[in-house]
Design a protein around this motif. Sequence first.
Motif, PDB file in Angstrom:
ATOM      1  N   GLU A 104       2.381  -2.542  -1.145  1.00 24.38           N
ATOM      2  CA  GLU A 104       2.377  -2.011  -2.503  1.00 24.38           C
ATOM      3  C   GLU A 104       1.015  -1.421  -2.851  1.00 24.38           C
ATOM      4  O   GLU A 104       0.934  -0.416  -3.570  1.00 24.38           O
ATOM      5  N   GLY A 105      -0.040  -2.029  -2.331  1.00 23.97           N
ATOM      6  CA  GLY A 105      -1.372  -1.494  -2.565  1.00 23.97           C
ATOM      7  C   GLY A 105      -1.515  -0.074  -2.039  1.00 23.97           C
ATOM      8  O   GLY A 105      -2.068   0.801  -2.717  1.00 23.97           O
ATOM      9  N   CYS A 106      -1.025   0.168  -0.825  1.00 27.58           N
ATOM     10  CA  CYS A 106      -1.082   1.524  -0.257  1.00 27.58           C
ATOM     11  C   CYS A 106      -0.218   2.490  -1.057  1.00 27.58           C
ATOM     12  O   CYS A 106      -0.624   3.637  -1.315  1.00 27.58           O
ATOM     13  N   GLU A 107       0.976   2.045  -1.442  1.00 22.46           N
ATOM     14  CA  GLU A 107       1.852   2.918  -2.231  1.00 22.46           C
ATOM     15  C   GLU A 107       1.229   3.247  -3.576  1.00 22.46           C
ATOM     16  O   GLU A 107       1.265   4.392  -4.040  1.00 22.46           O
ATOM     17  N   ARG A 108       0.633   2.244  -4.227  1.00 21.81           N
ATOM     18  CA  ARG A 108       0.011   2.488  -5.528  1.00 21.81           C
ATOM     19  C   ARG A 108      -1.263   3.334  -5.398  1.00 21.81           C
ATOM     20  O   ARG A 108      -1.574   4.117  -6.289  1.00 21.81           O
ATOM     21  N   PHE A 109      -2.009   3.176  -4.292  1.00 22.20           N
ATOM     22  CA  PHE A 109      -3.155   4.060  -4.036  1.00 22.20           C
ATOM     23  C   PHE A 109      -2.685   5.506  -4.044  1.00 22.20           C
ATOM     24  O   PHE A 109      -3.281   6.370  -4.697  1.00 22.20           O
ATOM     25  N   SER A 110      -1.632   5.770  -3.293  1.00 22.29           N
ATOM     26  CA  SER A 110      -1.145   7.149  -3.195  1.00 22.29           C
ATOM     27  C   SER A 110      -0.580   7.624  -4.530  1.00 22.29           C
ATOM     28  O   SER A 110      -0.841   8.752  -4.960  1.00 22.29           O
TER      29      SER A 110
END
Length: 467
Positions: free
Chosen positions: A34-40
């Motif tokens: 989720e961290g990577c998705e929210r970064f993007s």
Amino acid sequence: MTVAEATPDLEQGARDDRAFLGHPKGLGYLGFTEGCERFSYYSMQTLLTLYMVNYLLVPGRMENVIGLEWLRVHVYDGLQGQPLASAIFGTYTALVYGTPIIGGIIADKWLGRNRTLILGGILMALGHFLMAIESAFVLALFSLLLGVGAFKGNIATQVGALYGPNDLRRAMAFQIFYIFINVSVILGPLVSGTLGQKVGWHYGFGCAGVVMVLGLIIYLSGRRYLAPEERPVRGEPERAREPLTRSDWVCVAYLLVLIPVLAIALLTNQEIFNAYLVWGDQQFNLQFMSFTMPSSWLITLDATLSFSMLVAVAAFWKWWSLKRREPDEISKMIIGSVFTMAGGLCLFMAALTQPEGGKIGLFWPFMFHLFNSIGFAHILPISLALFSKISPKQITATVIGLYYLSFFIANAVVGYVGGLYSSLPTTTFWLLHVGSAAFGLVAFIVFKLVIGKRMTSGPAEQAAALS
């Protein structure tokens, strides 16, 4: 969520798993994914309005975007400039929170959570890479909308599936989950925002796509630590899930009542990425000696304070619970509304005290982000935990999708209200947002007085209350 995920064996297994900070190991993989998705996503959301106002929606460029002129004439009534950018932002961010309903239904009825989430991640990565092509702007937004819809509700559902219905770690798990999100919102604007504003807009969007691919890799490597799912059996629905009871439907009805209330209460928070960012870009003093801070760093400031306040609020209530009874979810949301109002009043003061012909110092904006972040910590993760707790297990993914309708409504309203920034006095503009937080405060109080006990009790108590 399927019947297999609601069995006592699974719940016991989740309670025994404390490999990740006292929580199931799967929470770590879901958090990093989720961290990577929210970064993007937040890289995209931070750059979107600035990109449109300062680069794309100008004569000589906007004519080359496939489908944009048709949308401008037939959907946005011929809007130009900042109001058009605000309207597009509102439509995009609203639909981002509407499509998870479709993603939840697809997961519950056909593909299951895992496959739906993977499909969503692929579509999101594609959308970010398409943002690097000016003419494909509308197509990129469409791909991102489909991807977020398939991804968003299904990963939150998998967090809830790691815990039994009476596991007290659930609320803390969603707070940890939101900490991952906020770390990503700190890094996204800092990295992609700087690339976009200082190097080139398309470098910022491309960076978001690379990180989304990384998130998919992390998710695939950790699937064995997640709660197992039983995909629905096509043609045999009676084997796929149990029928909903009367108390289940009443719980869903209560949650539906909360959706528009949350939407109005979230208005100030969602405006940060729209008119607030344009206002800051134009009117804040962002000069530090010889360096001009990119306005996208305002989002990093907000995310840093949000992260800090999530940790501080979680620690405070942990300490509080050792000596006194901890407030229930609705009570915490009431507290959060008070802080959200205080944050809006800071923006009013910033506009009121702006020197004639001068720039606004960062004191009042900083205080806004501080108070708003405390409100955020008391409303967003708590409300998501409440929806996960109360929703019937047979349709949890769908109900989590319904939860995001509050963001759909909030962002649709933000798209309209943000367009008023160019025509209203700035003080009046921010008082509108203070009023929205005040509405949320009153509504949460009424909600707690009328049906709060049913919302915060377990299934047995809810059934007894209905009999």
